[in-house]
Write a protein that holds these residues in place. Sequence first.
Motif, PDB file in Angstrom:
ATOM      1  N   ASN A 120       0.767  -1.037   0.134  1.00 29.01           N
ATOM      2  CA  ASN A 120       0.047  -0.105   0.042  1.00 29.01           C
ATOM      3  C   ASN A 120       0.714   1.159  -0.087  1.00 29.01           C
ATOM      4  N   VAL A 121       1.636   1.612   1.220  1.00 23.97           N
ATOM      5  CA  VAL A 121       2.580   2.533   1.170  1.00 23.97           C
ATOM      6  C   VAL A 121       3.995   2.056   1.809  1.00 23.97           C
ATOM      7  N   ASP A 122       4.946   2.746   1.643  1.00 20.92           N
ATOM      8  CA  ASP A 122       6.236   2.242   1.977  1.00 20.92           C
ATOM      9  C   ASP A 122       6.404   1.941   3.602  1.00 20.92           C
ATOM     10  N   CYS A 123       6.494   0.905   4.203  1.00 20.73           N
ATOM     11  CA  CYS A 123       6.784   0.596   5.428  1.00 20.73           C
ATOM     12  C   CYS A 123       8.247   1.230   5.910  1.00 20.73           C
ATOM     13  N   ILE A 150       8.687  -7.983   1.525  1.00 16.19           N
ATOM     14  CA  ILE A 150       8.764  -6.574   1.592  1.00 16.19           C
ATOM     15  C   ILE A 150       9.204  -5.766   0.385  1.00 16.19           C
ATOM     16  N   LEU A 151       8.275  -4.961  -0.239  1.00 15.12           N
ATOM     17  CA  LEU A 151       8.607  -4.088  -1.339  1.00 15.12           C
ATOM     18  C   LEU A 151       8.930  -2.556  -0.678  1.00 15.12           C
ATOM     19  N   THR A 152       9.966  -2.019  -1.078  1.00 16.84           N
ATOM     20  CA  THR A 152      10.507  -0.538  -0.632  1.00 16.84           C
ATOM     21  C   THR A 152      11.395   0.323  -1.431  1.00 16.84           C
ATOM     22  N   LYS A 153      11.152   1.496  -1.023  1.00  9.12           N
ATOM     23  CA  LYS A 153      12.217   2.324  -1.676  1.00  9.12           C
ATOM     24  C   LYS A 153      12.994   2.866  -0.585  1.00  9.12           C
ATOM     25  N   GLY A 154      12.808   2.468   0.543  1.00  9.76           N
ATOM     26  CA  GLY A 154      13.674   3.007   1.747  1.00  9.76           C
ATOM     27  C   GLY A 154      14.726   2.407   1.821  1.00  9.76           C
ATOM     28  N   THR A 155      15.816   3.274   2.162  1.00 12.43           N
ATOM     29  CA  THR A 155      17.089   2.705   2.500  1.00 12.43           C
ATOM     30  C   THR A 155      17.184   2.186   4.230  1.00 12.43           C
ATOM     31  N   LEU A 156      16.269   2.846   5.043  1.00 12.32           N
ATOM     32  CA  LEU A 156      16.048   2.351   6.286  1.00 12.32           C
ATOM     33  C   LEU A 156      15.916   0.643   6.680  1.00 12.32           C
ATOM     34  N   ILE A 157      15.751   0.071   5.331  1.00 12.40           N
ATOM     35  CA  ILE A 157      15.533  -1.445   5.764  1.00 12.40           C
ATOM     36  C   ILE A 157      16.882  -1.966   6.154  1.00 12.40           C
ATOM     37  N   SER A 176      12.220  -6.735  -2.084  1.00 12.93           N
ATOM     38  CA  SER A 176      12.081  -6.142  -3.607  1.00 12.93           C
ATOM     39  C   SER A 176      12.291  -4.686  -3.437  1.00 12.93           C
ATOM     40  N   VAL A 177      13.153  -4.132  -4.082  1.00 16.65           N
ATOM     41  CA  VAL A 177      13.332  -2.626  -3.896  1.00 16.65           C
ATOM     42  C   VAL A 177      12.911  -1.967  -5.302  1.00 16.65           C
ATOM     43  N   SER A 178      12.357  -0.870  -5.224  1.00  9.16           N
ATOM     44  CA  SER A 178      11.622  -0.133  -6.318  1.00  9.16           C
ATOM     45  C   SER A 178      12.654   0.672  -6.966  1.00  9.16           C
ATOM     46  N   VAL A 179      12.992   0.634  -8.201  1.00  8.40           N
ATOM     47  CA  VAL A 179      13.831   1.638  -8.786  1.00  8.40           C
ATOM     48  C   VAL A 179      13.452   1.490 -10.289  1.00  8.40           C
ATOM     49  N   GLY A 180      12.595   2.628 -10.692  1.00  6.40           N
ATOM     50  CA  GLY A 180      12.123   2.788 -11.856  1.00  6.40           C
ATOM     51  C   GLY A 180      13.127   3.340 -13.131  1.00  6.40           C
ATOM     52  N   ARG A 199      21.133   5.066  -4.394  1.00  3.96           N
ATOM     53  CA  ARG A 199      20.972   4.624  -3.241  1.00  3.96           C
ATOM     54  C   ARG A 199      20.129   3.433  -2.813  1.00  3.96           C
ATOM     55  N   ARG A 200      19.268   3.413  -3.482  1.00  2.00           N
ATOM     56  CA  ARG A 200      18.386   2.145  -3.464  1.00  2.00           C
ATOM     57  C   ARG A 200      19.066   1.041  -3.860  1.00  2.00           C
ATOM     58  N   LEU A 201      19.712   1.379  -4.933  1.00  2.00           N
ATOM     59  CA  LEU A 201      20.481  -0.001  -5.768  1.00  2.00           C
ATOM     60  C   LEU A 201      21.691  -0.250  -4.689  1.00  2.00           C
ATOM     61  N   ASP A 202      22.045   0.564  -3.713  1.00  5.66           N
ATOM     62  CA  ASP A 202      23.145   0.200  -2.615  1.00  5.66           C
ATOM     63  C   ASP A 202      22.363  -0.812  -1.863  1.00  5.66           C
TER      64      ASP A 202
END
Length: 349
Positions: A120-123, A150-157, A176-180, A199-202
């Motif tokens: 839904n939204v990023d946890c 978990i699907l996220t754009k957040g580096t806090l993971i 899964s990390v979202s990078v479009g 940073r998400r790819l990191d």
Amino acid sequence: MRWDNLGDSPSALFGTDVVSRTINTPEFQGITFHEVRARSIVNRVPGASRMPFEWTVNPYRGCSHACVYCFARKTHSYLDLDTGQGFDSQIVVKVNAPELLRRELAGRRWRGDHIAMGTNVDCYQRAEGRYGLMPGIIAALRDHANPFSILTKGTLILRDLPLLQQAAAVTDIGISVSVGFLDHELWRTVEPGTPAPDRRLDVVRTLTAHGIPCGVLMAPVIPFLGDAPDQLRATVRAIAEAGAGSVTPLVLHLRPGAREWFMAWLEQHHPHLVHRYRAMYGDGAYAPKWYQRRITRQVHELATEYGIGPTHPGTARKIPSADPVPGPTGAPGEDEPRSPAEPTQLTLI
């Protein structure tokens, strides 16, 4: 707010002790957190959906990532909250999520099914840095050996890497990390509250290096702004270099709530594209099937060239093969359903 009168109803989403407060510190300036005590946290996906999972957990509503295309904007209207700026700055926090999840997992009726998060939204949005709900959630899943993704754009993971490793030792988990796209100018305007794509790819690189397989949801592919062949190639190449085990493309879709906000953004930043978008999307939410198939084919070919994938259907590491959908009984504010007639935009590779 609509939940003010929901606490006395047997079907209420929240309890009666709802508290709102505004955080004025520099880190959270302009953001209001609505702290609520949810009545349930494990939400059932409607049977008519095309999701590869049946259950979701969403500790937050609203998202400071402020992605202008976010499909979940519409869900804010269920609580009489604005789907534009309000969605970005009025964040609902289910403060009892970890304890509630632990209780529900221990229930006699729970069968240990896969639970998806970030649908839904990023946890791992900025609010998580303040409230720290995910460590308790992951720990509960670990202690019950319950599979999850978990699907996220957040580096806090990465803060929760030790917990993820512990969970992976006892159950099947998937990240899964979202990078479009990689374009920084596009990122700054269309996803202003998110970490930069590199940073998400990191995150992908770090998780993979620590034994946590990680895929990439290449989403959204934005028509006329992020879909040129050289852009697709650069993105897939970077995803491969980060060590992703799979890449799954998703073309931009504009459902009600998100559509209005995105088109206003387009008018401001790329007015020359407004007519082309109206022609492409018409009155619907989805780009034409021929366009979706073209993007999918191009990304699949690039993924093969760079040695990514495949992801095998049926594994817990699958990412959504359709749009995220609502909670148990269509209760207001969990995810919104999609019509079975809508096209499926993802093909797992």
